[in-house]
Scaffold this active site. Structure first.
Site, PDB file in Angstrom:
ATOM      1  N   ARG A 149      32.519  39.090  37.890  1.00 16.97           N
ATOM      2  CA  ARG A 149      32.768  39.122  39.335  1.00 16.97           C
ATOM      3  C   ARG A 149      33.281  40.490  39.781  1.00 16.97           C
ATOM      4  O   ARG A 149      32.955  40.968  40.857  1.00 16.97           O
ATOM      5  CB  ARG A 149      33.764  38.028  39.724  1.00 16.97           C
ATOM      6  CG  ARG A 149      34.087  38.000  41.200  1.00 16.97           C
ATOM      7  CD  ARG A 149      34.607  36.647  41.607  1.00 16.97           C
ATOM      8  NE  ARG A 149      35.390  36.680  42.820  1.00 16.97           N
ATOM      9  CZ  ARG A 149      34.884  36.655  44.053  1.00 16.97           C
ATOM     10  NH1 ARG A 149      33.584  36.648  44.228  1.00 16.97           N
ATOM     11  NH2 ARG A 149      35.677  36.655  45.097  1.00 16.97           N
ATOM     12  N   ASN A 206      40.535  38.338  46.930  1.00 19.56           N
ATOM     13  CA  ASN A 206      40.897  38.899  45.629  1.00 19.56           C
ATOM     14  C   ASN A 206      41.440  37.868  44.664  1.00 19.56           C
ATOM     15  O   ASN A 206      41.891  38.234  43.586  1.00 19.56           O
ATOM     16  CB  ASN A 206      41.929  40.024  45.824  1.00 19.56           C
ATOM     17  CG  ASN A 206      43.250  39.490  46.353  1.00 19.56           C
ATOM     18  OD1 ASN A 206      43.383  38.299  46.610  1.00 19.56           O
ATOM     19  ND2 ASN A 206      44.214  40.375  46.501  1.00 19.56           N
ATOM     20  N   HIS A 212      31.703  42.716  42.817  1.00 18.93           N
ATOM     21  CA  HIS A 212      32.590  43.158  43.893  1.00 18.93           C
ATOM     22  C   HIS A 212      32.580  44.684  43.995  1.00 18.93           C
ATOM     23  O   HIS A 212      32.444  45.255  45.081  1.00 18.93           O
ATOM     24  CB  HIS A 212      33.989  42.630  43.560  1.00 18.93           C
ATOM     25  CG  HIS A 212      34.991  42.787  44.632  1.00 18.93           C
ATOM     26  ND1 HIS A 212      35.748  41.728  45.108  1.00 18.93           N
ATOM     27  CD2 HIS A 212      35.403  43.858  45.311  1.00 18.93           C
ATOM     28  CE1 HIS A 212      36.561  42.162  46.051  1.00 18.93           C
ATOM     29  NE2 HIS A 212      36.389  43.450  46.189  1.00 18.93           N
ATOM     30  N   HIS A 263      27.230  32.601  38.796  1.00 23.61           N
ATOM     31  CA  HIS A 263      28.088  31.418  38.907  1.00 23.61           C
ATOM     32  C   HIS A 263      27.841  30.421  37.784  1.00 23.61           C
ATOM     33  O   HIS A 263      28.378  29.316  37.813  1.00 23.61           O
ATOM     34  CB  HIS A 263      27.924  30.771  40.292  1.00 23.61           C
ATOM     35  CG  HIS A 263      28.459  31.630  41.404  1.00 23.61           C
ATOM     36  ND1 HIS A 263      28.168  31.439  42.724  1.00 23.61           N
ATOM     37  CD2 HIS A 263      29.285  32.709  41.368  1.00 23.61           C
ATOM     38  CE1 HIS A 263      28.783  32.361  43.457  1.00 23.61           C
ATOM     39  NE2 HIS A 263      29.463  33.152  42.651  1.00 23.61           N
TER      40      HIS A 263
END
Ligand code: HEM
Ligand code: NAG
Ligand code: NAG
Ligand code: NAG
Ligand code: NAG
Length: 322
Positions: free
Chosen positions: A63, A95, A67, A192
């Site tokens: 992730r 976050n 990001h 995911h």
């Protein structure tokens, strides 16, 4: 002979500016072959060791890479700490699952002693993201390297990350803004396959969803009941939530099978199956894990090319600019 009207000329100029800003610094699979041949081994050993101590590390690093690349390109802006005068990305709103920065720090410390001032923090994240996928049972691919680290990180910019409430139109737009297509959107959403979400990211689907439906009608009702139990109201457990697929520490195509079964955790997962533009891609990945692995690897390489900068630096400490 071509004569350009002012309007045409400004369009042409705009086009040129866009081409220049989209053109990326040349990345290379052999970038560190001469200067730091052991770089990938050092990173892999660090990530493996950390993942043995904490099973949440792989998902967090994957992730982190997403990001990083979605905000200002893959320039390690996600790693910079806030300063008294600047609130950094990692202290911006989405976050909750940005952790495991210490793993990147560990790798950086080892790399600085093996080959000082050579391996960028942006390349460390990119290599680590590949490693966590491979070590979780997913595909391996060659990582292109040679990214430089940026000097800017702003909490306010995390607003441009896609939200779990997005529909396919807004998801496609968000990815298109970074030069990524619908196939990349569906393939990368397969990230995911690993990890966990806090209740806050999906609980709007479970109660008072709309004026007519209490629960999101695209969610399997039994699954909705399971999630409601995991996220009671009021909720005293800030860590409560749900694994993103039923095999959350194995990288596989189970995520797509769950989406087919209407058990996608986020609205943004489930809509990929409701919309004709992406539904066939979800189906093809659910039916063919080999195809998913190949396309995921290809899309990760594309994601790793987003916004690569030439005029950056190789940070000595990933948390602060030089
Ligand atoms: C398509 C748009 C996307 C949306 C809207 C989205 C949204 C989210 C949200 C809301 C969470 C949960 C945060 C929390 O509550 O803890 C999450 C977790 C996660 N996302 Fe995504 N995501 C997207 C794409 C991606 C991509 C492209 C990747 C990587 C290839 C990715 C990898 C992950 C991983 C691994 C986790 C689990 C993190 C953990 O367990 O700590 N996501 N995502
Ligand atoms: C392995 O990881 C643990 C936990 O993060 C850390 O304390 C230890 O120093 C690491 N060992 C090596 C050899 O990196
Ligand atoms: C997340 O951001 C909030 C502010 O939006 C900040 O107070 C908090 O410390 C951040 N959490 C982490 C783990 O960085
Ligand atoms: C998708 O969401 C956007 C923004 O919320 C909205 O304007 C648009 O109408 C939605 N599109 C569809 C097809 O639902
Ligand atoms: C649902 O919405 C109604 C009206 O907006 C509100 O009165 C009620 O408390 C809400 N229920 C829950 C469970 O949030």
């Amino acid at each position: 002979m071509a004569v350009f009207s002012p309007a045409k000329l400004s369009l042409l100029l705009l086009f040129l500016v866009m081409t220049v800003s989209l053109s990326k610094a040349a990345l290379d699979a052999h970038y560190y072959d001469q200067t730091c041949p052991q770089a990938e081994k050092i990173i892999q050993d660090t990530v493996r060791n950390a993942s043995m101590f904490d099973t949440k590390v792989p998902a967090r690093i994957l992730r982190m890479f997403f990001h990083d690349c979605f905000i200002r390109g893959c320039d390690a802006s996600v790693l910079l700490d806030s300063t008294p005068r600047n609130q950094a990305e990692k202290d911006g709103p989405p976050n909750v699952s940005l952790r495991a920065f210490y793993v990147i720090d560990d790798a950086k410390t080892k790399l600085e002693s093996a080959c000082p001032k050579t391996v960028s923090c942006a390349d460390i994240i990119t290599i680590a993201a590949r490693d966590v996928v491979t070590m979780s049972g997913g595909p391996f691919w060659n990582v292109l390297k040679g990214r430089k680290d940026g000097r800017i990180s702003k909490a306010s910019e995390t607003i441009s990350l896609p939200a779990p409430t997005f529909n396919v139109s807004t998801l496609v737009q968000s990815f298109a803004n970074r030069g990524l297509g619908a196939k990349d959107l569906v393939a990368l959403s397969g990230g995911h396959s690993l990890g966990f979400s806090h209740c806050s990211s999906f609980e709007a689907r479970l109660r008072n969803f709309s004026s007519v439906h209490d629960v999101d009608t695209s969610m399997d009702p039994v699954f909705a009941e399971t999630l409601r139990k995991k996220c009671p109201k009021p909720n005293t457990d800030r860590n409560a939530g749900q694994f993103l697929d039923s095999t959350a520490s194995t990288f596989d195509n189970n995520y797509y099978k769950q989406v087919l079964a209407r058990k996608g955790v986020f609205g943004s997962d489930q809509v990929l199956y409701s919309d004709y533009r992406t539904r066939w891609i979800v189906e093809s990945f659910a039916n063919d894990q080999t195809l998913f692995f190949r396309e995921f690897a290809a899309s990760m390489v594309k994601l790793g090319n987003v916004g690569v900068i030439e005029n950056g630096e190789v940070r000595l400490n990933c948390r602060v600019v030089n």
